[in-house]
Write a protein that holds these residues in place. Structure first.
Motif, PDB file in Angstrom:
ATOM      1  N   LYS A   1       4.748  63.567  50.939  1.00 55.92           N
ATOM      2  CA  LYS A   1       5.022  62.897  49.929  1.00 55.92           C
ATOM      3  C   LYS A   1       5.181  61.569  49.884  1.00 55.92           C
ATOM      4  CE  LYS A   1       6.763  66.783  47.620  1.00 55.92           C
ATOM      5  NZ  LYS A   1       5.925  66.835  46.339  1.00 55.92           N
ATOM      6  N   LYS A   2       5.883  61.156  51.124  1.00 57.08           N
ATOM      7  CA  LYS A   2       6.084  59.466  51.557  1.00 57.08           C
ATOM      8  C   LYS A   2       5.564  59.033  52.628  1.00 57.08           C
ATOM      9  CE  LYS A   2      10.543  59.689  49.126  1.00 57.08           C
ATOM     10  NZ  LYS A   2      11.807  59.122  48.926  1.00 57.08           N
ATOM     11  N   LEU A   3       4.663  57.918  52.496  1.00 58.48           N
ATOM     12  CA  LEU A   3       4.051  57.363  53.654  1.00 58.48           C
ATOM     13  C   LEU A   3       4.328  55.866  53.935  1.00 58.48           C
ATOM     14  CD1 LEU A   3       2.026  57.616  55.994  1.00 58.48           C
ATOM     15  CD2 LEU A   3       0.138  57.226  54.418  1.00 58.48           C
ATOM     16  N   ASP A   4       4.917  55.393  55.003  1.00 57.95           N
ATOM     17  CA  ASP A   4       5.073  54.024  55.248  1.00 57.95           C
ATOM     18  C   ASP A   4       4.041  53.659  56.399  1.00 57.95           C
ATOM     19  OD1 ASP A   4       5.977  51.435  55.597  1.00 57.95           O
ATOM     20  OD2 ASP A   4       8.102  51.962  55.598  1.00 57.95           O
ATOM     21  N   LEU A   5       2.981  52.743  55.974  1.00 60.13           N
ATOM     22  CA  LEU A   5       2.375  51.977  56.965  1.00 60.13           C
ATOM     23  C   LEU A   5       2.396  50.609  56.841  1.00 60.13           C
ATOM     24  CD1 LEU A   5      -0.871  53.817  55.825  1.00 60.13           C
ATOM     25  CD2 LEU A   5       0.410  54.112  57.883  1.00 60.13           C
ATOM     26  N   SER A   6       3.713  50.122  56.419  1.00 60.66           N
ATOM     27  CA  SER A   6       3.729  48.722  56.363  1.00 60.66           C
ATOM     28  C   SER A   6       3.867  47.882  57.900  1.00 60.66           C
ATOM     29  CB  SER A   6       5.186  48.447  55.736  1.00 60.66           C
ATOM     30  OG  SER A   6       5.321  48.936  54.618  1.00 60.66           O
ATOM     31  N   ASP A   7       3.284  46.427  57.557  1.00 59.86           N
ATOM     32  CA  ASP A   7       3.392  45.751  58.852  1.00 59.86           C
ATOM     33  C   ASP A   7       2.818  46.424  59.918  1.00 59.86           C
ATOM     34  OD1 ASP A   7       3.974  43.430  60.524  1.00 59.86           O
ATOM     35  OD2 ASP A   7       5.969  43.919  60.735  1.00 59.86           O
ATOM     36  N   THR A   8       1.825  47.096  59.675  1.00 62.05           N
ATOM     37  CA  THR A   8       0.736  47.503  60.644  1.00 62.05           C
ATOM     38  C   THR A   8      -0.754  46.882  60.747  1.00 62.05           C
ATOM     39  OG1 THR A   8      -0.163  49.341  59.297  1.00 62.05           O
ATOM     40  CG2 THR A   8       1.744  49.941  60.589  1.00 62.05           C
ATOM     41  N   PRO A   9      -1.517  46.857  61.663  1.00 63.76           N
ATOM     42  CA  PRO A   9      -2.832  46.173  61.594  1.00 63.76           C
ATOM     43  C   PRO A   9      -3.901  46.993  61.125  1.00 63.76           C
ATOM     44  CG  PRO A   9      -2.391  46.851  63.790  1.00 63.76           C
ATOM     45  CD  PRO A   9      -1.093  47.097  63.052  1.00 63.76           C
ATOM     46  N   ILE A  10      -3.522  47.751  60.155  1.00 60.29           N
ATOM     47  CA  ILE A  10      -4.734  48.847  59.518  1.00 60.29           C
ATOM     48  C   ILE A  10      -5.695  48.148  58.537  1.00 60.29           C
ATOM     49  CG2 ILE A  10      -2.949  50.676  59.492  1.00 60.29           C
ATOM     50  CD1 ILE A  10      -2.861  50.467  56.649  1.00 60.29           C
ATOM     51  N   THR A  11      -6.800  48.813  59.047  1.00 63.67           N
ATOM     52  CA  THR A  11      -7.974  48.427  58.183  1.00 63.67           C
ATOM     53  C   THR A  11      -8.832  49.803  57.964  1.00 63.67           C
ATOM     54  OG1 THR A  11      -9.447  48.357  60.039  1.00 63.67           O
ATOM     55  CG2 THR A  11      -8.345  46.181  59.223  1.00 63.67           C
ATOM     56  N   ALA A  12      -9.494  49.975  56.831  1.00 59.70           N
ATOM     57  CA  ALA A  12     -10.255  51.059  56.260  1.00 59.70           C
ATOM     58  C   ALA A  12      -9.270  52.620  56.301  1.00 59.70           C
ATOM     59  CB  ALA A  12     -11.365  51.323  57.031  1.00 59.70           C
ATOM     60  N   PRO A  13      -8.110  52.653  56.074  1.00 60.64           N
ATOM     61  CA  PRO A  13      -7.413  53.835  56.041  1.00 60.64           C
ATOM     62  C   PRO A  13      -7.788  54.967  55.447  1.00 60.64           C
ATOM     63  CG  PRO A  13      -6.169  52.672  54.824  1.00 60.64           C
ATOM     64  CD  PRO A  13      -7.327  51.707  55.489  1.00 60.64           C
ATOM     65  N   SER A  14      -7.936  55.790  56.121  1.00 63.03           N
ATOM     66  CA  SER A  14      -8.180  57.441  55.190  1.00 63.03           C
ATOM     67  C   SER A  14      -7.041  58.135  55.106  1.00 63.03           C
ATOM     68  CB  SER A  14      -9.151  58.218  56.276  1.00 63.03           C
ATOM     69  OG  SER A  14      -9.718  59.272  55.319  1.00 63.03           O
ATOM     70  N   ILE A  15      -6.464  58.151  53.594  1.00 65.40           N
ATOM     71  CA  ILE A  15      -5.293  58.985  53.422  1.00 65.40           C
ATOM     72  C   ILE A  15      -5.650  60.232  52.764  1.00 65.40           C
ATOM     73  CG2 ILE A  15      -3.551  58.838  52.430  1.00 65.40           C
ATOM     74  CD1 ILE A  15      -3.331  55.673  53.152  1.00 65.40           C
ATOM     75  N   ILE A  16      -5.570  61.190  53.158  1.00 66.42           N
ATOM     76  CA  ILE A  16      -5.862  62.548  52.594  1.00 66.42           C
ATOM     77  C   ILE A  16      -4.538  63.185  52.479  1.00 66.42           C
ATOM     78  CG2 ILE A  16      -7.198  64.777  52.505  1.00 66.42           C
ATOM     79  CD1 ILE A  16      -9.033  62.973  54.636  1.00 66.42           C
ATOM     80  N   CYS A  17      -3.840  62.882  51.445  1.00 69.77           N
ATOM     81  CA  CYS A  17      -2.570  63.499  51.266  1.00 69.77           C
ATOM     82  C   CYS A  17      -2.157  63.746  49.733  1.00 69.77           C
ATOM     83  CB  CYS A  17      -1.434  62.720  51.559  1.00 69.77           C
ATOM     84  SG  CYS A  17      -1.599  62.196  53.405  1.00 69.77           S
ATOM     85  N   PRO A  18      -2.755  65.024  49.216  1.00 71.25           N
ATOM     86  CA  PRO A  18      -2.714  65.112  47.781  1.00 71.25           C
ATOM     87  C   PRO A  18      -1.560  65.000  47.100  1.00 71.25           C
ATOM     88  CG  PRO A  18      -3.143  67.248  48.929  1.00 71.25           C
ATOM     89  CD  PRO A  18      -3.149  65.963  50.012  1.00 71.25           C
ATOM     90  N   HIS A  19      -0.269  65.340  47.662  1.00 67.99           N
ATOM     91  CA  HIS A  19       0.992  65.180  47.140  1.00 67.99           C
ATOM     92  C   HIS A  19       1.725  63.804  47.384  1.00 67.99           C
ATOM     93  CE1 HIS A  19      -0.045  69.695  47.199  1.00 67.99           C
ATOM     94  NE2 HIS A  19       0.699  69.465  46.108  1.00 67.99           N
ATOM     95  N   LEU A  20       0.868  63.029  47.970  1.00 68.87           N
ATOM     96  CA  LEU A  20       1.773  61.785  48.025  1.00 68.87           C
ATOM     97  C   LEU A  20       2.323  61.129  46.886  1.00 68.87           C
ATOM     98  CD1 LEU A  20       2.136  59.945  50.631  1.00 68.87           C
ATOM     99  CD2 LEU A  20       0.087  58.638  49.819  1.00 68.87           C
ATOM    100  N   THR A  21       3.553  60.820  46.745  1.00 69.27           N
ATOM    101  CA  THR A  21       4.350  60.118  45.694  1.00 69.27           C
ATOM    102  C   THR A  21       4.594  58.890  45.855  1.00 69.27           C
ATOM    103  OG1 THR A  21       6.329  61.157  46.296  1.00 69.27           O
ATOM    104  CG2 THR A  21       4.816  62.145  44.692  1.00 69.27           C
ATOM    105  N   HIS A  22       4.849  58.271  47.042  1.00 69.70           N
ATOM    106  CA  HIS A  22       5.448  57.050  47.716  1.00 69.70           C
ATOM    107  C   HIS A  22       4.593  56.507  48.695  1.00 69.70           C
ATOM    108  CE1 HIS A  22       8.580  58.400  45.392  1.00 69.70           C
ATOM    109  NE2 HIS A  22       9.110  57.334  45.024  1.00 69.70           N
ATOM    110  N   LEU A  23       3.917  55.335  48.401  1.00 73.23           N
ATOM    111  CA  LEU A  23       3.233  54.756  49.790  1.00 73.23           C
ATOM    112  C   LEU A  23       3.590  53.194  49.800  1.00 73.23           C
ATOM    113  CD1 LEU A  23       0.710  54.791  51.631  1.00 73.23           C
ATOM    114  CD2 LEU A  23      -0.606  53.755  49.406  1.00 73.23           C
ATOM    115  N   ALA A  24       3.716  52.873  51.200  1.00 70.36           N
ATOM    116  CA  ALA A  24       4.124  51.433  51.377  1.00 70.36           C
ATOM    117  C   ALA A  24       3.191  50.937  52.328  1.00 70.36           C
ATOM    118  CB  ALA A  24       5.394  51.592  52.074  1.00 70.36           C
ATOM    119  N   ILE A  25       2.366  49.954  51.736  1.00 66.30           N
ATOM    120  CA  ILE A  25       1.488  49.338  52.696  1.00 66.30           C
ATOM    121  C   ILE A  25       1.728  47.614  52.728  1.00 66.30           C
ATOM    122  CG2 ILE A  25      -0.191  50.866  52.517  1.00 66.30           C
ATOM    123  CD1 ILE A  25      -1.579  49.457  50.204  1.00 66.30           C
TER     124      ILE A  25
END
Length: 142
Positions: free
Chosen positions: A61-85
């Motif tokens: 439901k909640k995913l925090d990827l803040s302050d990371t060097p991500i590029t081209a993420p693949s997020i397969i989380c059908p119930h995700l309600t909160h995202l931090a990038i």
């Protein structure tokens, strides 16, 4: 990196500030997804070894990827309600849209200090995530 089966009962996990060896980190994230299918909250913020992750957690439901060097993420989380990038400076406009397009139930989105966040990103966000109630955009220049 060792993950025990007891993690499958865990609902929340923080690996914030994880600076382990890159290959070990990839193996760990893959094992985490296998062992923690019931995970609801995952914090990978400030993990400097996280580059182009594939995150497939059906109950997340909640995913925090803040302050990371991500590029081209693949997020397969059908119930995700909160995202931090926030502070993911390498994310392109297309990367941001990809994150949003696969998560139509987002209620809260933190996208602070994203240089590639533009007015067109916000227009797409409104279309892709109509349930958004909390939007943090400080430092984006929009």
């Amino acid at each position: 990196l060792s993950l025990s089966l007891s993690l499958s009962l865990s609902l929340s996990l923080s690996l914030s500030l994880c600076h382990t060896h890159l290959q070990l980190f990839k193996i760990g994230v893959n094992k985490l997804q296998e062992a923690c299918v019931n995970l609801k909250v995952l914090d990978l913020s400030k993990c400097k070894r996280l580059h182009s992750p594939t995150i497939h957690l059906p109950k997340l439901k909640k995913l925090d990827l803040s302050d990371t060097p991500i590029t081209a993420p693949s997020i397969i989380c059908p119930h995700l309600t909160h995202l931090a990038i926030s502070h993911c400076h390498l994310l392109s406009h297309a990367d941001i849209l990809s994150c949003l397009a696969t998560s139509p139930f987002l209620h809260g989105i933190k996208m602070c200090s994203l240089p590639s966040c533009t007015d067109s990103t916000i227009k797409a966000l409104i279309r892709l995530c109509p349930n958004t109630r909390l939007l943090s955009l400080s430092g984006t220049g929009t």
